[in-house]
Design a protein around this motif. Structure first.
Motif, PDB file in Angstrom:
ATOM      1  N   PHE A   1       0.903  -1.174   0.043  1.00  0.00           N
ATOM      2  CA  PHE A   1       0.029  -0.002  -0.024  1.00  0.00           C
ATOM      3  C   PHE A   1       0.697   1.246  -0.070  1.00  0.00           C
TER       4      PHE A   1
ATOM      5  N   THR B   1     -10.771   0.260   4.907  1.00  0.00           N
ATOM      6  CA  THR B   1      -9.096   0.616   5.005  1.00  0.00           C
ATOM      7  C   THR B   1      -8.540  -0.070   6.105  1.00  0.00           C
TER       8      THR B   1
ATOM      9  N   GLY C   1      -4.250  -0.660   5.209  1.00  0.00           N
ATOM     10  CA  GLY C   1      -2.841   0.084   4.984  1.00  0.00           C
ATOM     11  C   GLY C   1      -3.148   1.655   4.739  1.00  0.00           C
ATOM     12  N   GLY C   2      -4.329   1.623   3.962  1.00  0.00           N
ATOM     13  CA  GLY C   2      -4.817   2.892   3.347  1.00  0.00           C
ATOM     14  C   GLY C   2      -4.251   3.167   1.979  1.00  0.00           C
TER      15      GLY C   2
ATOM     16  N   LEU D   1      -5.773   1.965  -0.660  1.00  0.00           N
ATOM     17  CA  LEU D   1      -7.035   1.975  -1.343  1.00  0.00           C
ATOM     18  C   LEU D   1      -7.835   3.410  -0.921  1.00  0.00           C
TER      19      LEU D   1
ATOM     20  N   ALA E   1     -13.788  -8.276   5.159  1.00  0.00           N
ATOM     21  CA  ALA E   1     -13.079  -7.035   4.843  1.00  0.00           C
ATOM     22  C   ALA E   1     -14.071  -6.147   3.845  1.00  0.00           C
TER      23      ALA E   1
END
Ligand SMILES: *Cc1c(COP(=O)(O)O)cnc(C)c1O
Length: 323
Positions: A152, A182, A184-185, A187, A285
């Motif tokens: 990520f 969310t 690792g962030g 996306l 998720a």
């Protein structure tokens, strides 16, 4: 995101990613969810990233990254220590492009996961008893010349995930809100960057599970934190954000309008909703974005909302407990 010249994210970068990955990555459907619309007097759409051949959106970042490598880098091969959706995406794209992918895993990774990676032609190296041992080995391979493909915290990966934002704007130009699972962030950073660049009023909501929500706690603490990991249905959202996080932490802080957490029970209900109403099997998720709506933790009334359905990697024994 404030970055060095060649590595700063731009819309140009995301548009390039979209063009580059087109032969390898299908555009995914954005479907309307009738029952949610009626329940909340809103127009709610689901972005079905679970329909990719590899079962998750991670194919986008991996494709953009591998397609961006130099000839020498391609010849030297790539490596990662992810055994989840990112590892599968790297293995798949490497096979398509004739690049050698070496995936370092610990001896504790279950056989089913190893088989899935091997099916895409990845070379598996088993080291030690923890993810950390596997990571250490990966860093050694990196020193010896292989390219480490980060899951990520990499501008090219983030640009790849950002192509989802372009597709949403294409299909739904008057969108008001997007809900993004969310971890690792990467996306979140990619989609939020694209949407806010076009229309800064679009609300961007992040969602994680209550158990071990590392990005959420890091935002609260205003620095990357480390949390103990607990079992969760949203296992693809587990993992740290990196003590020396370069891009995604600051991007989440900058763009996030609301960050909600959902319980295991709420995730389960959301998975059931997708099975019953849309006949789609999605992983925990992915279900967090729907859980955020069904739990009424985000307010969607009278809005045009897109919820990202990130993947379908759920095993049969988990499915049984849901049903
Ligand atoms: C990786 C992943 C996420 C989270 O993506 P980040 O970029 O790490 O925030 C969400 N859902 C699924 C299914 C994933 O594989």
């Amino acid at each position: 995101m404030e970055l060095h010249d060649q590595t700063s994210l731009s819309l140009q970068h995301v548009l390039q990613a979209q063009h580059r990955m087109r032969p390898f990555v299908q555009q995914t459907p954005l479907i309307s969810s009738g029952k949610l619309n009626n329940m909340y007097e809103a127009s709610i759409y689901l972005k079905l990233e679970n329909l990719h051949e590899t079962g998750a959106f991670k194919i986008r970042g991996a494709a953009n990254k591998l397609l961006s490598l130099t000839t020498t880098e391609k010849l030297n091969g790539v490596t990662t220590f992810s055994t989840g959706n990112h590892g599968v995406a790297v293995a798949y794209m490497a096979q398509k492009l004739g690049i050698e992918a070496t995936i370092c895993i610990s001896n504790r990774v279950p056989d089913a996961k190893v088989k899935r990676l091997e099916a895409y032609g990845a070379k598996i190296i088993k080291v030690g008893e923890s993810q950390d041992d596997a990571a250490q080995y990966c860093y050694r391979l990196q020193e010896e010349g292989k390219t480490l493909i980060e899951p990520f915290d990499d501008i090219t990966v983030i640009a790849g995930q950002g192509t989802i934002g372009l597709e949403i704007l294409d299909d739904l130009p008057n969108i008001d809100m997007v809900i993004i699972p969310t971890s690792g962030g990467g996306l979140f950073a990619g989609i939020a960057y694209v949407l806010k660049s076009y229309h800064k009023d679009i609300e961007v909501v992040g969602v994680s599970m209550e158990r071990s929500a590392v990005m959420y706690e890091s935002v609260r603490a205003n620095k990357p934190v480390i949390l103990k990991e607990y079992d969760t249905l949203a296992d693809s959202l587990l993992g740290g954000i990196g003590e020396y996080n370069r891009y995604t932490f600051s991007a989440v802080k900058k763009y996030i309008d609301e960050f909600v957490l959902v319980s295991e029970e709420e995730i389960k209900e959301a998975m059931k909703y997708m099975l019953e109403e849309h006949k789609q099997l999605i992983e925990g998720a992915a279900a967090t974005s729907i859980a955020a709506i069904l739990s009424e933790k985000v307010h969607v009334q009278h809005k045009n909302v897109a919820a990202i359905i990130t993947g379908n990697n759920v095993n049969i024994s988990v499915l049984r407990t849901i049903l």
